[in-house]
Design an enzyme around this catalytic site. Structure first.
Site, short mmCIF file in Angstrom:
data_model
loop_
_atom_site.label_atom_id
_atom_site.label_comp_id
_atom_site.label_asym_id
_atom_site.label_seq_id
_atom_site.Cartn_x
_atom_site.Cartn_y
_atom_site.Cartn_z
N ASN A 78 -0.02 192.77 54.23
CA ASN A 78 0.94 193.07 53.42
C ASN A 78 0.85 192.27 52.27
OD1 ASN A 78 3.32 193.38 51.69
ND2 ASN A 78 4.83 192.96 53.44
N PRO A 123 2.25 187.22 48.27
CA PRO A 123 3.35 186.26 47.50
C PRO A 123 4.68 186.51 47.77
CG PRO A 123 2.20 187.68 46.04
CD PRO A 123 1.37 187.86 47.20
N ASN A 124 5.34 185.36 47.90
CA ASN A 124 6.77 185.40 48.19
C ASN A 124 7.18 185.72 49.59
OD1 ASN A 124 7.43 184.33 45.50
ND2 ASN A 124 7.01 186.33 44.66
N HIS A 162 0.37 195.97 43.72
CA HIS A 162 0.36 197.18 42.62
C HIS A 162 -0.63 196.70 41.47
CE1 HIS A 162 3.95 197.94 45.03
NE2 HIS A 162 4.36 196.82 44.84
N ARG A 180 6.43 199.84 41.50
CA ARG A 180 6.04 199.75 42.95
C ARG A 180 5.25 201.04 43.79
NH1 ARG A 180 8.43 194.44 44.05
NH2 ARG A 180 10.27 194.31 42.98
N ARG A 226 11.36 203.03 45.51
CA ARG A 226 11.82 201.72 44.49
C ARG A 226 11.50 201.94 43.31
NH1 ARG A 226 10.51 196.48 47.39
NH2 ARG A 226 12.22 195.45 45.86
N ASP A 271 -11.17 195.52 45.97
CA ASP A 271 -12.72 195.15 46.27
C ASP A 271 -12.69 194.43 47.54
OD1 ASP A 271 -13.16 196.49 44.00
OD2 ASP A 271 -13.55 194.75 42.87
N ALA A 319 3.54 191.77 46.07
CA ALA A 319 3.12 192.29 44.64
C ALA A 319 1.82 192.42 44.11
CB ALA A 319 4.01 191.39 43.67
N GLU A 321 -2.37 198.71 55.91
CA GLU A 321 -1.65 197.92 55.07
C GLU A 321 -0.22 198.20 55.13
OE1 GLU A 321 -2.63 198.52 50.88
OE2 GLU A 321 -0.38 198.97 50.20
N ARG A 344 16.52 185.49 50.99
CA ARG A 344 17.22 186.25 49.94
C ARG A 344 16.86 187.74 50.04
NH1 ARG A 344 13.98 184.28 45.35
NH2 ARG A 344 15.20 185.83 44.21
N TYR A 366 14.83 193.73 52.18
CA TYR A 366 13.63 193.08 53.08
C TYR A 366 14.26 192.70 54.38
CZ TYR A 366 11.05 193.06 48.65
OH TYR A 366 10.41 193.14 47.59
N HIS A 402 4.05 197.30 54.46
CA HIS A 402 5.23 197.03 53.49
C HIS A 402 6.64 197.28 54.14
CE1 HIS A 402 2.83 197.06 50.11
NE2 HIS A 402 2.11 197.91 50.63
N SER A 444 9.38 197.30 52.87
CA SER A 444 10.23 198.42 52.14
C SER A 444 9.55 199.63 52.00
CB SER A 444 11.03 197.72 50.85
OG SER A 444 9.59 197.33 49.89
O1 CA2 Z 1 8.19 196.00 50.83
C1 CA2 Z 1 7.05 195.12 50.88
O2 CA2 Z 1 6.69 194.42 52.09
C2 CA2 Z 1 6.53 194.58 49.80
O3 CA2 Z 1 5.07 194.21 49.78
C3 CA2 Z 1 7.27 193.13 49.63
C4 CA2 Z 1 6.73 192.42 47.95
C5 CA2 Z 1 7.08 193.44 46.77
O4 CA2 Z 1 6.56 193.01 45.62
C6 CA2 Z 1 6.36 194.72 47.15
O5 CA2 Z 1 6.47 195.71 45.92
C7 CA2 Z 1 6.80 195.29 48.59
C8 CA2 Z 1 8.06 191.39 47.80
C9 CA2 Z 1 7.93 190.35 48.73
C10 CA2 Z 1 9.05 189.22 48.28
O6 CA2 Z 1 9.80 189.23 49.48
C11 CA2 Z 1 10.86 188.32 49.12
C12 CA2 Z 1 11.69 187.92 50.23
C13 CA2 Z 1 12.82 187.41 50.04
C14 CA2 Z 1 13.26 187.10 48.76
C15 CA2 Z 1 12.51 187.31 47.45
C16 CA2 Z 1 11.25 187.86 47.75
#
Ligand code: CA2
Length: 159
Positions: free
Chosen positions: A87, A23-24, A93, A124, A120, A100, A90, A111, A31, A36, A113, A115
């Site tokens: 990846n 997601p996202n 977590h 996370r 963080r 599963d 969210a 896996e 952003r 990121y 990420h 970041s």
């Molecule tokens: O560091 C990562 O790759 C994460 O998987 C990214 C997830 C975050 O929830 C994990 O804790 C770590 C979030 C991805 C959202 O990406 C965005 C990118 C630009 C603007 C907003 C969100």
């Protein structure tokens, strides 16, 4: 199935790697560049496809905001792919369902990420999905996808 010349004049099936994004991650580059980076998901897909070609792999690169769809794709990878990179965003977590699903497929799994989740917020720092992966790469931004492909190719070639 994609086929390529095997070096001996014969055509061989290319092994497939699934690269799944949660997601996202479709918002990458628009952003939060301080966390990121400024590379878009589409640009990452291009980098991954190029690296996959070096390893003689083909790539199926996907993103979904839906936990169920990601579970479906992990299951699909189990029968159609030689390995997968995920990846989970969210869902890393929170998702017992993804843990599963990943545990149920026997292909190599990395896996990833963007970041460093350990540097963080507290929430996370725990990955529910990580124990189902062969290994993790985190904290290297978009370059991490290329590193993950190298790692996955090594796992696939020793399997
Ligand atoms: O560091 C990562 O790759 C994460 O998987 C990214 C997830 C975050 O929830 C994990 O804790 C770590 C979030 C991805 C959202 O990406 C965005 C990118 C630009 C603007 C907003 C969100």
């Amino acid at each position: 199935m994609i086929r390529g010349e095997g070096g001996d004049g014969k055509f061989m099936a290319k092994k497939k790697a699934y690269v799944l994004n949660g997601p996202n991650l479709n918002l990458l580059g628009t952003r939060e560049p301080d966390i990121y980076g400024s590379t878009t998901l589409s640009e990452i897909e291009t980098l991954v496809a190029s690296k996959a070609g070096e390893h003689g792999l083909s790539v199926d690169f996907r993103q979904s905001n839906s936990e169920g769809e990601l579970v479906d794709w992990v299951q699909e990878a189990g029968s159609k792919a030689a390995g997968l990179i995920i990846n989970p965003g969210a869902y890393t977590h929170t998702s017992v369902a993804l843990f599963d699903a990943l545990s149920a497929v026997s292909i190599p799994k990395v896996e990833l990420h963007l970041s460093n989740i350990h540097a963080r917020e507290e929430f996370r720092r725990r990955s529910l999905t990580a124990p189902a992966a062969n290994g993790l790469i985190m904290g290297f931004g978009a370059t991490g996808y290329v590193l993950a492909l190298d790692a996955l190719a090594a796992l696939i070639n020793r399997a």
